[in-house]
Scaffold this motif. Structure first.
Motif, PDB file in Angstrom:
ATOM      1  N   GLY A 379      35.015  41.273  47.117  1.00  0.00           N
ATOM      2  CA  GLY A 379      34.452  42.332  46.285  1.00  0.00           C
ATOM      3  C   GLY A 379      35.384  42.822  45.198  1.00  0.00           C
ATOM      4  N   LEU A 380      36.248  41.962  44.698  1.00  0.00           N
ATOM      5  CA  LEU A 380      37.239  42.334  43.678  1.00  0.00           C
ATOM      6  C   LEU A 380      36.624  42.148  42.290  1.00  0.00           C
ATOM      7  CD1 LEU A 380      40.310  40.512  45.292  1.00  0.00           C
ATOM      8  CD2 LEU A 380      39.628  42.903  45.585  1.00  0.00           C
ATOM      9  N   VAL A 381      35.800  43.101  41.885  1.00  0.00           N
ATOM     10  CA  VAL A 381      35.037  42.977  40.643  1.00  0.00           C
ATOM     11  C   VAL A 381      35.940  42.983  39.416  1.00  0.00           C
ATOM     12  CG1 VAL A 381      33.243  44.020  39.203  1.00  0.00           C
ATOM     13  CG2 VAL A 381      32.985  43.998  41.691  1.00  0.00           C
ATOM     14  N   GLU A 382      36.857  43.948  39.331  1.00  0.00           N
ATOM     15  CA  GLU A 382      37.738  44.038  38.166  1.00  0.00           C
ATOM     16  C   GLU A 382      38.606  42.797  38.013  1.00  0.00           C
ATOM     17  OE1 GLU A 382      40.008  47.595  37.952  1.00  0.00           O
ATOM     18  OE2 GLU A 382      38.284  48.930  38.177  1.00  0.00           O
ATOM     19  N   GLN A 383      39.166  42.336  39.154  1.00  0.00           N
ATOM     20  CA  GLN A 383      39.992  41.117  39.105  1.00  0.00           C
ATOM     21  C   GLN A 383      39.152  39.913  38.699  1.00  0.00           C
ATOM     22  OE1 GLN A 383      40.096  43.476  41.419  1.00  0.00           O
ATOM     23  NE2 GLN A 383      42.019  43.471  42.593  1.00  0.00           N
ATOM     24  N   GLY A 384      37.921  39.856  39.179  1.00  0.00           N
ATOM     25  CA  GLY A 384      37.037  38.755  38.818  1.00  0.00           C
ATOM     26  C   GLY A 384      36.803  38.687  37.321  1.00  0.00           C
ATOM     27  N   TYR A 385      36.520  39.848  36.722  1.00  0.00           N
ATOM     28  CA  TYR A 385      36.342  39.890  35.266  1.00  0.00           C
ATOM     29  C   TYR A 385      37.622  39.485  34.544  1.00  0.00           C
ATOM     30  CZ  TYR A 385      31.661  41.926  34.663  1.00  0.00           C
ATOM     31  OH  TYR A 385      30.304  42.120  34.604  1.00  0.00           O
TER      32      TYR A 385
END
Length: 637
Positions: A379-385
Motif C-alpha cells: 500500500g505504498l502509494v506515494e513511493q509507487g508514484y
C-alpha cells in the motif's frame, strides 16, 4: 595494418595447449619463426580468446596473414569463440573471398543472433563471384524469419540444393521457428531419412504451438535421444503449464544415456517453480552442486534457482543463492526483488533496488514491475508514484501495460478506485488488458463501488476483453448486493460465450508427492479423517472468535448451508490433510491457483495460532505466511 581488431579486452584465461611448436605468453617470436603450417596448427588447437589474440599477433609479425588457409583458420577461430565482429573485420579485408569464407562469416553472425548482418552477408554473396553451397544455405537459414526464409527456400530449389540433408533440416527448422507447422511437417515427411536433428526441430515446432500430444508421439518414436531432444520436450511441458510431466521426463532422462546440461536444468527448475515442490527443487540444486555433473552456477542457473526457491515458499534459500553468487546481472537482481515483493517483504525489495543502483547496474522495465508490485503489496502509494516517475524521467523507460497494471492495482487496493480508473482512461497509446480491468473490478467490489463496477463490466464485455475472472467478479458483485436475478443473467452470458470458470485447486507437498484438492473434495483415501479434522478445527477457532464470513458465499442459500460451503474450500482441505499427515510443529505449505478468500485467510490466522504451526499459502499473486494469529501481508492483499 590497423589494430582496430584488438579493441575488445580478452578474457583472463591463459590456458595454453601443448603442441609441437611451443608458444607461451612470454614468448617473443622472430618474424620468420612462424610458418603458415605452424600457424594453421596453432589455430586449429586454440581454445581461448587470449591465446587467439597472441597467435594473431604472431601471424601479423610473421607477415603470413595473406596465406589463404591461415586467414580462413583465423576467421573461423574468432567465429567459434563468439567474436563475430573481429571475424567480420578480417573478412572485409579478404580480397575475393571464396564460398568457405562467406559461409563462415554468415554462420558466425547467425549463431550469435546477429541475424540482420547474417542476412546482409548472404545477400551480398549472391552478388559476388562466389556461389552458395548447401552449408551456406544452412547457415543463412538459421538467421531467417519466415518471409526471408521462403526466399532462401526458393533459391535452394532453383539450385537443386533443397534435398541435401543439411539444407532440408535447416529449412524444416526455419519453418518450425516461424510457426508454420504444415510446411515443417511436409518437409519432415518428405525426408528419406529423418535424423534426430530434424525430429527434434519438429518436436520443438509442435511444442511451441501447444500440440504436446504430437510432440510426445514423435519424441517416443526416437530410439536414441540426445540432450537437445530431451530438452525440447521438457521445455514444451514447462512452457505450457504441464510441470509434472516435465519433472517426470527429467527423472527418465537421468536413467538414460543422455547427460543433462544447463538448458535441461533451466527447464526443470521452471517446472518445479510452477509446482511449488521445494523438495524436488533442493534435489535438483544438489545435482547442480555435484561437480561430476558439470553444471556451472552461472547467472542463468543461479537466477533459475532463486526463482524456483521463492516460488516454492523458500525465500531464505533464494536469498542464500543470491548472496553466494559471485556474478549477478540485472536479471538476477530483478528476480530477487520480485521474490521479496511476492513474500510481502516490500521494504527489503525497495532496499535491494537501491543496492542495484548503488552497484552501477541499470534498471530495466522488469525491475520496475517488481518494485511497483512491492509497493502494491504494502500500500505504498506515494513511493509507487515516485518509482513510476523515476522510470520515465531518469531511466527513459516508457511504461508498458504491465506497469500501468501495477499502478492500477496499487491505487485500487488503497481505495483510490476512481483515481485508478482515471489512470486507465489517461493511458496514451496503450490498450488496457483483461488483467487490469479485473484488478479494478476487484477493488470496486472491495470498496463497494458498485455503479463504477457495473460500468466497467459492461465496457469490458462489450469490447470482448472479458475472461472467466471478469464474469466471476461481476457475478460476485451482484451476489454481494443480493441481486440473484443479475447473477443468473451473468452466468447465462458466460455459458453463451463459452467461458468456463477456473475451478479452485489447492496442492500440498508431502513425502516428495504433491496432493491436490478441489472444493468439497472427498476423493482422497483419508477423506473421513480430513473432514473430522476440519470439524475439530472449526469448533476450536470459533471458540477463539472466528465468525464465518457468509457474505462471501455467492449462492442463494440458508446461513447454515453457507457456513458449510466455506468450511470445504480446497485450501482448508489441504491444511487439514497436512495437519493429520505431519508431526506437531511441522510447517505446512499450500499452493492455490486462485486468490485465497477472506474467510479462509481469517481462519488460517487462528488455525496457525491454535495448532502452533506456521502455514504458508501461495495464491495467484503472492505468499501469505501465517503464524501466531498473524499474516505476513498484514491483512492487506
Amino acid at each position: 595494418m590497423s589494430h582496430a581488431l584488438f579493441t575488445s579486452p580478452p578474457p583472463t584465461n591463459t590456458t595454453a595447449t601443448t603442441i609441437p611448436f611451443t608458444f607461451s605468453p612470454s614468448t617473443r617470436l622472430r618474424p620468420s619463426s612462424l610458418l603458415p603450417e605452424q600457424a594453421s596448427l596453432l589455430l586449429s588447437q586454440c581454445t581461448t580468446a587470449r591465446r587467439l589474440l597472441e597467435i594473431h599477433a604472431a601471424i601479423l609479425r610473421s607477415e603470413i596473414l595473406h596465406h589463404t588457409l591461415v586467414n580462413f583458420r583465423l576467421q573461423k577461430s574468432y567465429a567459434s569463440l563468439g567474436y563475430a565482429d573481429k571475424c567480420r573485420i578480417l573478412f572485409r579485408r579478404t580480397p575475393d573471398p571464396n564460398v568457405f569464407f562467406w559461409t563462415n562469416a554468415i554462420h558466425a553472425h547467425a549463431i550469435q543472433d546477429l541475424c540482420f548482418i547474417a542476412r546482409l552477408l548472404f545477400t551480398e554473396m549472391l552478388s559476388s563471384d562466389a556461389t552458395p553451397n548447401g552449408y551456406t544455405l544452412s547457415a543463412a537459414l538459421k538467421a531467417c524469419r519466415l518471409s526471408f526464409g521462403k526466399v532462401v527456400h526458393g533459391y535452394a530449389i532453383k539450385q537443386s540444393l533443397h534435398t541435401q540433408p543439411y539444407v532440408a533440416t535447416a529449412l524444416l527448422d526455419m519453418y518450425a521457428r516461424g510457426g508454420d507447422v504444415e510446411a515443417a511437417r511436409f518437409l519432415f515427411d518428405e525426408m528419406p531419412e529423418q535424423p534426430i536433428v530434424s525430429t527434434t526441430a519438429m518436436i520443438t515446432c509442435y511444442a511451441k504451438q501447444g500440440d504436446l500430444a504430437q510432440a510426445r508421439q514423435l519424441f517416443d518414436e526416437i530410439s536414441q535421444r540426445d540432450s537437445v531432444c530431451w530438452n525440447a520436450m521438457m521445455d514444451g511441458y514447462a512452457q505450457y503449464r504441464k510441470p509434472n510431466e516435465a519433472v517426470n521426463l527429467f527423472r527418465q532422462m537421468l536413467k538414460s544415456d543422455s547427460r543433462p546440461n544447463e538448458v535441461t536444468i533451466l527447464s526443470v527448475l521452471s517446472a518445479i517453480a510452477q509446482i511449488g515442490c521445494s523438495s524436488s527443487g533442493k534435489w535438483v540444486h544438489s545435482f547442480i552442486k555435484n561437480k561430476d555433473n558439470r553444471i556451472q552456477l552461472n547467472t542463468k542457473v543461479g537466477n533459475a534457482l532463486i526463482d524456483m526457491y521463492y516460488k516454492c515458499g523458500n525465500l531464505e534459500d533464494a536469498c542464500l543463492v543470491f548472496d553466494t553468487m559471485k556474478e549477478k546481472d540485472v536479471v538476477v537482481w530483478n528476480t530477487m526483488i520480485a521474490g521479496y515483493a511476492m513474500h510481502g517483504q516490500s521494504q527489503k525489495a525497495l532496499e535491494l533496488f537501491d543496492m542495484l543502483r548503488f552497484r552501477g547496474l541499470w534498471p530495466t522495465d522488469i525491475t520496475f514491475i517488481g518494485v511497483l508490485n512491492a509497493c502494491s503489496h504494502a500500500g505504498l502509494v506515494e513511493q509507487g508514484y515516485r518509482f513510476f516517475r523515476l522510470m520515465k524521467v531518469e531511466y527513459k523507460i516508457e511504461p508498458k501495460v504491465e506497469h500501468y497494471g501495477c499502478m492500477v492495482d496499487l491505487l485500487g487496493r488503497a481505495g483510490l478506485v476512481e483515481e485508478a480508473y482515471d489512470l486507465i482512461l489517461g493511458m496514451n497509446g496503450i490498450e488496457p488488458d483483461a488483467i487490469m480491468w479485473g484488478s479494478l473490478l476487484a477493488s470496486c467490489r472491495l470498496y463497494n463501488k458498485m455503479s463504477l463496477a457495473e460500468k466497467i463490466a459492461n465496457h469490458v464485455v462489450s469490447k470482448g476483453y472479458a475472461n472467466s475472472g471478469t464474469y466471476v467478479l461481476l457475478s460476485n458483485i451482484y451476489a454481494a448486493l443480493g441481486n440473484w436475478e443479475k447473477v443468473t443473467s451473468v452466468r447465462q452470458l458466460m455459458k453463451e460465450s463459452g467461458v468456463q470458470k477456473d475451478p479452485g485447486c489447492s496442492a500440498i507437498e508431502l513425502g516428495n508427492k504433491v496432493f491436490e484438492f478441489v472444493v468439497g473434495d472427498r476423493s482422497h483415501p483419508k477423506s473421513r479423517k480430513i473432514y473430522a479434522m476440519l470439524d475439530e478445527l472449526n469448533a476450536v477457532i470459533k471458540a477463539h472468535g472466528y465468525v464465518p464470513d457468509t457474505d462471501l458465499v455467492l449462492h442463494d442459500l440458508e446461513e447454515a448451508e453457507k457456513e458449510k460451503a466455506l468450511e470445504v474450500h480446497s485450501e482448508r482441505l489441504a491444511v487439514a490433510f497436512g495437519l493429520i499427515s505431519t508431526k506437531p510443529g511441522t510447517e505446512i505449505k499450500i499452493m492455490k491457483n486462485l486468490r485465497v478468500c477472506v474467510d479462509c485467510h481469517n481462519a488460517f490466522k487462528l488455525i496457525a495460532k491454535v495448532t502452533r504451526r506456521k502455514i504458508v499459502v501461495r495464491d495467484r499473486s503472492r505468499f501469505h505466511h501465517f503464524s501466531e494469529g498473524l499474516c505476513s501481508c498484514g491483512d492487506y492483499w
